[in-house]
Design an enzyme around this catalytic site. Structure first.
Site, PDB file in Angstrom:
ATOM      1  N   CYS A   7      55.638 -26.236  81.645  1.00 41.49           N
ATOM      2  CA  CYS A   7      56.588 -27.281  82.050  1.00 41.49           C
ATOM      3  C   CYS A   7      56.477 -28.499  81.123  1.00 41.49           C
ATOM      4  CB  CYS A   7      56.312 -27.677  83.497  1.00 41.49           C
ATOM      5  SG  CYS A   7      57.185 -29.158  84.006  1.00 41.49           S
ATOM      6  N   CYS A  10      55.088 -31.597  82.884  1.00 42.31           N
ATOM      7  CA  CYS A  10      53.636 -31.485  83.093  1.00 42.31           C
ATOM      8  C   CYS A  10      52.901 -31.791  81.793  1.00 42.31           C
ATOM      9  CB  CYS A  10      53.264 -30.102  83.605  1.00 42.31           C
ATOM     10  SG  CYS A  10      53.623 -29.825  85.348  1.00 42.31           S
ATOM     11  N   ASP A  33      63.806 -41.944  79.155  1.00 40.91           N
ATOM     12  CA  ASP A  33      64.520 -40.702  78.838  1.00 40.91           C
ATOM     13  C   ASP A  33      64.770 -40.641  77.327  1.00 40.91           C
ATOM     14  OD1 ASP A  33      66.503 -38.640  80.707  1.00 40.91           O
ATOM     15  OD2 ASP A  33      66.834 -38.750  78.539  1.00 40.91           O
ATOM     16  N   HIS A  49      53.220 -30.891  89.871  1.00 40.88           N
ATOM     17  CA  HIS A  49      54.390 -30.075  89.534  1.00 40.88           C
ATOM     18  C   HIS A  49      55.111 -29.623  90.793  1.00 40.88           C
ATOM     19  CE1 HIS A  49      57.003 -27.436  87.225  1.00 40.88           C
ATOM     20  NE2 HIS A  49      56.828 -26.540  88.194  1.00 40.88           N
ATOM     21  N   ASN A  89      68.967 -34.727  90.128  1.00 43.15           N
ATOM     22  CA  ASN A  89      69.714 -33.481  89.987  1.00 43.15           C
ATOM     23  C   ASN A  89      68.853 -32.341  90.519  1.00 43.15           C
ATOM     24  OD1 ASN A  89      71.870 -34.763  88.631  1.00 43.15           O
ATOM     25  ND2 ASN A  89      70.791 -34.621  86.680  1.00 43.15           N
ATOM     26  N   HIS A 100      61.145 -29.827  86.807  1.00 42.81           N
ATOM     27  CA  HIS A 100      60.045 -30.624  87.375  1.00 42.81           C
ATOM     28  C   HIS A 100      60.760 -31.823  88.004  1.00 42.81           C
ATOM     29  CE1 HIS A 100      55.750 -32.454  86.966  1.00 42.81           C
ATOM     30  NE2 HIS A 100      56.495 -33.363  87.586  1.00 42.81           N
ATOM     31  N   HIS A 102      62.424 -34.985  89.106  1.00 42.97           N
ATOM     32  CA  HIS A 102      62.467 -36.290  88.449  1.00 42.97           C
ATOM     33  C   HIS A 102      63.635 -37.090  88.981  1.00 42.97           C
ATOM     34  CE1 HIS A 102      64.718 -33.368  85.992  1.00 42.97           C
ATOM     35  NE2 HIS A 102      65.560 -34.352  85.741  1.00 42.97           N
ATOM     36  N   HIS A 104      66.212 -40.014  87.909  1.00 44.36           N
ATOM     37  CA  HIS A 104      66.767 -40.865  86.854  1.00 44.36           C
ATOM     38  C   HIS A 104      66.981 -42.262  87.431  1.00 44.36           C
ATOM     39  CE1 HIS A 104      68.215 -37.505  84.154  1.00 44.36           C
ATOM     40  NE2 HIS A 104      68.163 -36.838  85.295  1.00 44.36           N
TER      41      HIS A 104
END
Ligand code: AMP
Ligand code: ZN
Length: 115
Positions: A7, A10, A33, A49, A89, A100, A102, A104
């Site tokens: 990942c 990770c 990002d 994870h 998302n 993984h 996340h 935004h």
């Protein structure tokens, strides 16, 4: 802590891939990002994870709360004082590209590249 060796996020947590860090504590990491949609675009991730938002269990409620609580503090610290967007998302129909979890967090003066 649970990590997936394949990942990308990770690997960022473990320092195997470089990132521009914005915040770190024992549970959470925030970094900029690589392909920002807005003048300030950070990703807040749990260090553990969890592939998607579907994978959270009740024991993760506090962690999720901390992710949301961090967003406005981080935005202020980064000079974003006129508003921001948060977005998670999830899965193929949610257009999730990195598997993984996340969040935004996007802000800064418009126009933005997307949205
Ligand atoms: P999502 O479509 O929600 O899975 O978005 C994944 C995001 O991760 C995209 O906005 C990518 O630009 C970002 N991303 C992918 N690889 C990296 C990286 N190595 N460092 C920082 N951001 C990344
Ligand atoms: Zn991971």
């Amino acid at each position: 802590m649970n990590h997936d060796p394949d990942c990308i996020f990770c690997k960022i947590v473990e320092g195997k891939i470089p990132s521009k860090k914005a915040y770190e504590d024992p549970e959470l990491l925030a970094f900029h990002d690589i392909n920002p949609w807005a003048p300030v675009h950070v990703l807040i991730i749990p260090k553990e994870h969890l592939a998607t938002h579907y994978d959270v269990r009740p024991e993760h409620d506090a962690l999720l709360g901390r992710m949301l609580g961090l967003a406005p503090r981080l935005m202020r610290e980064l000079g974003v004082v006129n508003g921001f967007r948060t977005l998670i998302n999830t899965g193929p129909d949610g257009r999730q590209e990195v598997q993984h979890l996340h969040m935004h967090v996007m802000g800064g003066p418009r126009p933005w590249a997307k949205g």
